[in-house]
Design a protein around this motif. Structure first.
Motif, mmCIF file in Angstrom:
data_model
loop_
_atom_site.group_PDB
_atom_site.id
_atom_site.type_symbol
_atom_site.label_atom_id
_atom_site.label_comp_id
_atom_site.label_asym_id
_atom_site.label_seq_id
_atom_site.Cartn_x
_atom_site.Cartn_y
_atom_site.Cartn_z
ATOM 1 N N PRO A 114 0.816 -1.216 0.000
ATOM 2 C CA PRO A 114 0.000 0.000 0.000
ATOM 3 C C PRO A 114 0.850 1.267 0.000
ATOM 4 N N LYS A 147 0.803 5.700 0.314
ATOM 5 C CA LYS A 147 0.208 6.640 1.276
ATOM 6 C C LYS A 147 -1.181 7.102 0.844
ATOM 7 N N GLU A 148 -1.375 7.168 -0.472
ATOM 8 C CA GLU A 148 -2.618 7.778 -0.956
ATOM 9 C C GLU A 148 -3.769 6.817 -1.115
ATOM 10 N N GLY A 149 -3.458 5.514 -1.098
ATOM 11 C CA GLY A 149 -4.549 4.549 -1.154
ATOM 12 C C GLY A 149 -4.932 4.124 -2.552
ATOM 13 N N ALA A 150 -6.189 3.762 -2.702
ATOM 14 C CA ALA A 150 -6.621 2.935 -3.825
ATOM 15 C C ALA A 150 -6.632 3.618 -5.193
ATOM 16 N N ASP A 151 -6.565 4.936 -5.257
ATOM 17 C CA ASP A 151 -6.735 5.588 -6.554
ATOM 18 C C ASP A 151 -5.496 5.580 -7.421
ATOM 19 N N ASN A 197 -2.323 3.248 -8.591
ATOM 20 C CA ASN A 197 -1.740 1.913 -8.549
ATOM 21 C C ASN A 197 -0.720 1.754 -9.678
ATOM 22 N N GLN A 249 3.564 7.174 -2.762
ATOM 23 C CA GLN A 249 2.170 7.609 -2.630
ATOM 24 C C GLN A 249 1.235 6.553 -3.206
ATOM 25 N N ASN A 253 -0.063 2.773 -4.581
ATOM 26 C CA ASN A 253 0.050 1.349 -4.263
ATOM 27 C C ASN A 253 0.947 0.682 -5.298
#
Lengths: 390, 325
Positions: free
Chosen positions: A75, A77-81, A83, A139, A141
């Motif tokens: 993962p 820092k910014e998460g799912a958006d 990749n 940032q 994933n």
């Protein structure tokens, strides 16, 4: 705060030095991956090993999908958006019973498929440790993806399946291969891959004019393929990959096979040549009485990003910052799966090496650290989002 | 203990010890240290891989090993350089306990390792294993950690012999099947249950190792088995199936030399145990023959199985370990 461009480039030599401290874990991963046989369609044991490594690295969402790919997410820092896919092929062209033993010398490793593509997989499973060692946190994933059914008749099925079915928004793809360091690919060449088989049935009339067996019939096919008029632009080539047939001396061959690629910058042209090959097979079959069949089982469309695209440009600058001369090479593999879905992708290679006469691959150890620093640079560049600035 | 019971309770497959985290916790709970000893002589082709795998997997990833040491008999190739470059502690056998002289043989290295290495458990692994894997260590250490009664753990394998046309599925251990097992069957039937008594991979507690005398040549493994059996009984042993072991195949002629050394040790032990009456002077000379054109030539080798005393009796060792306080 995102690092600026100069900061990334100037950090690379220091990263390379720090990566050397992880030499043993990297090489251990490479040895262990290489020694697990994984012929296409029989990759389960390697996939299990990858998953074990993903678990040990604390990745999230570790799973296999319906076709058997191994995936784990580190993962950001910014998460799912955001990749980024880092990808390597799991399968190799070598049968299970081949000797997969790897030899380690002070400066190189020798083994089957060490370069293509065990080093890619070793990179994948060492990457989380490497980022942690360098104190780098992205940032985005990182989607670490080992894909099955890639080569030969696999025809990138694993990668295509993942890209067709993932719900993750993908910023970019980074396919990783073993060698040759310095070569980068961002455009796919159109390709059609097939196998021509000649079979002479038992009831064959050997008195027939020109009757001489399967190898002669296949030779007729090859001569006719070589006579196909090919334009100089767009470029197109026909590559004969392997040929086999017959038994010992003094016996007429009843079976022969030829495997070939038709490669072209133009998908339409590759299709035109494919149709010509079909016609040739039918014609030789009619003339010789042998059963000549052709099976085109893999097809890739040309595509990818442009020379001036941010990712391609970054790739070159990163290599130059590491003192490596960049070489642009067309891709015949995974880039097309990304480009078919409009995902920018840059294929990297990690080290230098050579294929030996016994089909084993000899990989140099020292360049691996530059190869991995290159990968970090590319990931940081994608993560920093410089595309948005373009 | 009945042989069948021993086989059932003390024979393992390495896969049952897959949980390395659990194994490391067990080691820490018992406050034990574990040393790996790799005796070498011209093993540059395989030593690098062994060091890399053990160091990465069993020191860094799962800290099962506290020490990885190569004890070298004077290699003329790049064995020592390679081992050191990948982070092993490299020692020359002739520089360990130099006041006791230098003997040539694998047993010498194994014996000197007891002095040089620090662990409460010492694992011996041969350096010529092509398909080395962490299981070669954890598969041998685990029975010691999980059972306090176990003192000595032997490896066994389905041994393929390397052939030019690939790998034959099984068939190794010729000296075992032709010499050792028949001898055990005659004199110590319980020991026939040890599948591969000559395997070069085993893990042993220090208290046991320091009490054993060490033949310096081919007889070291056989002597160990007999001596441990007579002192601690069959229940002191365990054995672990490590699947395949790929290694260099030895010529039949070399196996003859090995058998000759083992036989000397075997007869000597039988005599000591009173199992055979004294036999007249044995000449330690092995005769082999070779054909040259139409003539046959006799080649004689002097193979004398010297023994090192139990390390516990060596003053320097007692001093090092503080045993005389």
């Amino acid at each position: 705060m995102m690092p600026d461009k100069d900061e990334i480039l100037s950090s690379l030599p220091a990263y390379r030095d720090a990566i050397k401290e992880l030499r043993e874990p990297l090489l251990a991963n490479l040895v262990m991956v290489s020694e697990i046989p994984a012929p296409t369609f029989q990759e389960a044991e390697r996939v299990r090993f990858l998953q074990d490594r993903f678990i040990e690295s604390g990745l999230q969402n570790i799973s296999t999908d319906e076709v058997g790919n191994a995936v784990g997410i580190l993962p950001g820092k910014e998460g799912a958006d955001r990749n980024i896919i880092v990808h390597a092929n799991v399968d190799t062209p070598h049968p299970k019973e081949a000797d997969h033993t790897v030899n380690v010398d002070p400066d190189c490793l020798v083994g089957l498929s060490t370069g293509f593509n065990s080093l890619g997989l070793a990179t994948l499973i060492t990457l989380p440790m490497l980022l942690e060692h360098l104190g780098l946190e992205l940032q985005s994933n990182l989607v670490l993806l080992g894909t099955v059914r890639s080569i030969g008749r696999g025809d990138l099925a694993g990668l295509r399946f993942f890209l067709d079915n993932t719900t993750l928004p993908i910023l970019a793809g980074v396919p990783v291969e073993g060698m040759q360091l310095g070569s980068q690919s961002y455009r796919a060449i159109g390709m059609v891959r097939g196998e021509i088989t000649c079979h002479v049935p038992e009831e064959y009339n050997w008195n027939r004019f020109g009757a001489a067996g399967a190898i002669n019939a296949l030779n007729e096919v090859i001569n006719a393929i070589n006579a196909i008029p090919l334009p100089s632009r767009p470029r197109v080539s026909i590559v004969f990959g392997s040929i086999e047939g017959g038994t010992p001396f003094a016996r007429v061959a009843t079976d022969a096979a030829l495997r070939l690629d038709i490669r072209s910058e133009s998908g339409g042209l590759a299709d035109w040549v494919r149709q010509r090959v079909r016609d040739i097979c039918a014609e030789v079959s009619a003339i010789t009485g042998a059963e000549v069949t052709v099976d085109f089982f893999a097809r890739r469309q040309p595509g990818g990003i442009q020379f001036s695209d941010y990712l391609a440009r970054w790739g070159r600058e990163i290599l130059e910052a590491l003192g490596i001369e960049p070489r642009v090479a067309p891709s015949f593999s995974s880039i097309s799966a990304f480009s078919d879905r409009d995902i920018p992708a840059l294929r990297l290679a990690i080290t230098r090496g050579e294929t030996l006469k016994n089909n084993k691959e000899r990989l140099e150890i020292a360049p691996m650290f530059s190869g991995l620093a290159q990968l970090l640079g590319v990931l940081l560049a994608i993560d920093a989002g410089y595309r948005d600035e373009d | 203990m009945k042989t069948e019971d021993w086989l059932k309770n003390n024979t393992f497959h390495h896969s049952v010890f897959w949980d390395l985290l659990k194994l490391v916790k067990e080691k820490e709970k018992q406050k034990l240290t574990i040393s790996l000893c790799i005796p070498t002589l011209n093993e540059e082709k395989t030593i690098g891989k062994e060091i890399i795998l053990f160091k990465s997997e069993l020191m860094h990833r799962y800290p099962l090993l506290d020490e990885i040491a190569v004890i070298d008999s004077g290699s003329r190739d790049r064995t020592c350089e390679t081992a050191a470059s990948y982070g092993a502690d490299v020692y020359l056998a002739n520089e360990i306990l130099p006041e006791l002289g230098d003997r040539k043989g694998k047993g010498e290295n194994l014996w000197k390792a007891i002095y040089q290495l620090k662990g409460d458990i010492i694992v011996y692994i041969d350096a010529d294993i092509k398909n080395i894997h962490p299981r070669f260590v954890y598969g041998l250490v685990a029975p010691l950690l999980y059972n306090q009664k176990t003192q000595y753990v032997k490896a066994f394998y389905d041994r393929p012999l390397a052939f030019s046309q690939g790998v034959r599925p099984s068939g190794g251990g010729r000296v075992t099947e032709i010499l050792i097992r028949p001898l055990f069957s005659l004199f110590m039937p319980e020991l026939t249950a040890i599948v591969q008594p000559l395997s070069g991979e085993y893990a042993v507690r220090r208290e046991v190792l320091e009490a054993l005398s060490f033949p310096i040549g081919y007889g070291v493994e056989t002597a160990h088995i007999i001596d441990v059996y007579n002192k601690w009984g069959i229940e002191a042993f365990a054995q672990t199936d490590l699947d395949q072991r790929r290694h260099r195949n030895q010529e039949t002629r070399d196996l003859g030399k090995m058998s000759f050394g083992i036989l000397q040790i075997f007869f000597q032990r039988l005599q000591t145990l009173g199992m055979i009456s004294e036999i007249s002077q044995i000449a330690p000379v092995l005769h082999q023959f070779q054909a040259q054109d139409k003539a046959y030539e006799r080649i004689s080798y002097t193979i004398k199985e010297e023994e090192r005393p139990p390390m516990i009796e060596v003053p320097a060792y007692r001093k090092l370990r503080g045993l005389d306080k």
